[in-house]
Design a protein around this motif. Structure first.
Motif, mmCIF file in Angstrom:
data_model
loop_
_atom_site.group_PDB
_atom_site.id
_atom_site.type_symbol
_atom_site.label_atom_id
_atom_site.label_comp_id
_atom_site.label_asym_id
_atom_site.label_seq_id
_atom_site.Cartn_x
_atom_site.Cartn_y
_atom_site.Cartn_z
ATOM 1 N N SER A 1 9.524 1.470 9.397
ATOM 2 C CA SER A 1 8.493 0.432 9.423
ATOM 3 C C SER A 1 7.729 0.540 10.729
ATOM 4 N N ILE B 1 -1.479 5.642 9.065
ATOM 5 C CA ILE B 1 -1.455 5.528 10.523
ATOM 6 C C ILE B 1 -2.272 6.688 11.078
ATOM 7 N N ARG C 1 2.987 10.717 4.073
ATOM 8 C CA ARG C 1 3.452 9.347 4.282
ATOM 9 C C ARG C 1 2.314 8.340 4.278
ATOM 10 N N ILE D 1 6.951 2.289 6.057
ATOM 11 C CA ILE D 1 6.511 3.685 5.958
ATOM 12 C C ILE D 1 7.171 4.294 4.724
ATOM 13 N N LEU E 1 -3.563 1.265 12.292
ATOM 14 C CA LEU E 1 -3.444 1.173 10.834
ATOM 15 C C LEU E 1 -4.860 1.224 10.262
ATOM 16 N N PHE F 1 5.134 -3.911 7.345
ATOM 17 C CA PHE F 1 4.492 -2.629 7.070
ATOM 18 C C PHE F 1 5.551 -1.538 6.990
ATOM 19 N N VAL G 1 1.571 3.825 4.574
ATOM 20 C CA VAL G 1 2.117 2.547 5.009
ATOM 21 C C VAL G 1 1.769 1.517 3.939
#
Lengths: 95, 95, 95, 95, 95
Positions: free
Chosen positions: B9, D3, B46, B26, D62, B24, B48
Motif C-alpha cells: 500500500s 504511481i 502494477r 498496490i 498518484l 491505496f 494503485v
C-alpha cells in the motif's frame, strides 16, 4: 470489442453488493493465441468479464470493455468494466 | 476486470480532499506473474486501487478500472480510476 | 481514433438485444502492419467494431473507441466500445 | 491510479481556453524505472498530467487517468485525461 | 495527456455527419521516438486526433484522449476519442 475464448471462471464471495448475482468469466483474447507467442504472453492478456449472455467455457465471445460494459448491460451503478455481449457463431478459423 | 494480488500500500498525506479516508493498495496483475516474465516486467504492470472490500496483503482480488471504479463504488466525484471490488475465494492456481 | 484496415467480419446470433442489426467488422490497426512486425504481432491488435458508415473488406477506416463509439454513434445504451466512423479516401501510403 | 515521478513540465501558450491556468507536469511511471528496462522504454511511458496538488519535480505522485481526472478534479468540461491527485509520503523503495 | 508530433493528416469523405468540418491529424507520440526503438515500433503508436487549436505538421502538441477529447472540446455527441488541445511552446529537447 474484442473476441475472446472463455477459459474459466472465478468465484468471489466477498465483493461489492452491486456485483451479487453475476458470473465472472475469465477471457483469453484470441488474437493473442498464435503459436508465435509464448504461454506466458497469452496469460498476460486475460481479463475477467461478467456474462449477460450465458456463454460456456470454450466458447468464443464478443467482449465489450469500459463504460460500454456497465451502461450497455443495464448496470449503470455497478463496478463492471468488461462484459460478454455476444457469442460468436463459429469460432473456427479465429485462432 | 482484472485479477491481481495485493502486494502493498502507499500513503499520501497531501492529496485531493475527495480521496480522504481511502486506502491505496498496490496491485500486481496476476496473469503477468509467470516465470517467463522478468521481475522488471511484473513491476511495470502494477496499479494503485482504492479498496472498498477490505482486502489484505497477499490476497487475490478483482479490480475494476476506469469510470466503473468511480461510479460503481459510489464515488462519482472522486479522482479514482481503479478499485478492488471483490476478493477471489481461492487464488490457488491463478499464478 | 486509429486507422485500421477492415479484414473480415464475425457473426453472433446469441447477443445483447441492443446489438441487433449491427455488423461486427474485424479491424487491423494499420500502423502495426509494417514488415518489421511478425504476423503474430499484427493479429494481437485486432479489434471488433460496429460499422455505421458501410465500409467494405479491404478499406481503410477511422475507428473511434471507448464512450465515443457508443455516444457518438447514437447508441448510448448499447454495449459498444468501438465503431467505424469514417472511411479514409486513399489508404495508399498508410501501410 | 498509477504511481509516477514528476520529471519535468511543459509550457503551452496556444491551448484550449479550458486549460488556462493549469500546470502540465511530465510524469514517468515508476514501475517502469527498473534497471532491466532501457532508457528508451522508460520514456515511452511518460504522460502529461495537470497538477491540482502542487507537486514538485522529483516527487512521487498518484496519477488518476481517464474521466476520473476530469470529473474528480472539478474540471468536467476540460480536455484533461490525467491528473496528479496525491503526493506519496515516502517514495523510497518504490523504484 | 500525451505529447506528440503532428506528422500528417488523413482525409475522409464518407464519415459520420458529426465529424464534418474537422481535421484529422496523425500524431506520433514523442516519447516513442528515441533511437533505441525501431521505425516500426514508432508507427505502431500513431493515433488520429481532431485539431481544435490549429496545429501544423511538425509541431509538438498535447493530445487528450478518451471522453476528455469529446466533452472537453464541446463535441459531446461526436465519435471523437482524441484531440489536440495545446501546442507545446518549444519542442526542443523532447525527442
Amino acid at each position: 470489442m474484442i473476441i475472446g475464448k472463455v477459459v474459466g471462471s472465478v468465484v468471489s464471495t466477498r465483493k461489492s453488493e452491486k456485483l451479487i448475482g453475476n458470473k465472472f468469466m475469465i477471457i483469453e483474447p484470441i488474437h493473442q493465441m498464435k503459436g508465435g507467442l509464448s504461454q506466458e504472453s497469452r496469460q498476460e492478456s486475460r481479463i475477467v468479464a461478467i456474462d449477460i449472455i450465458g456463454a460456456g467455457i470454450g466458447e468464443y465471445v464478443l467482449v465489450a470493455q469500459g463504460s460500454a460494459a456497465r451502461i450497455g448491460c443495464g448496470m449503470e451503478d455497478a463496478p463492471v468494466d468488461a462484459a460478454i455481449v455476444g457469442i460468436i457463431d463459429d469460432g473456427a478459423g479465429l485462432e
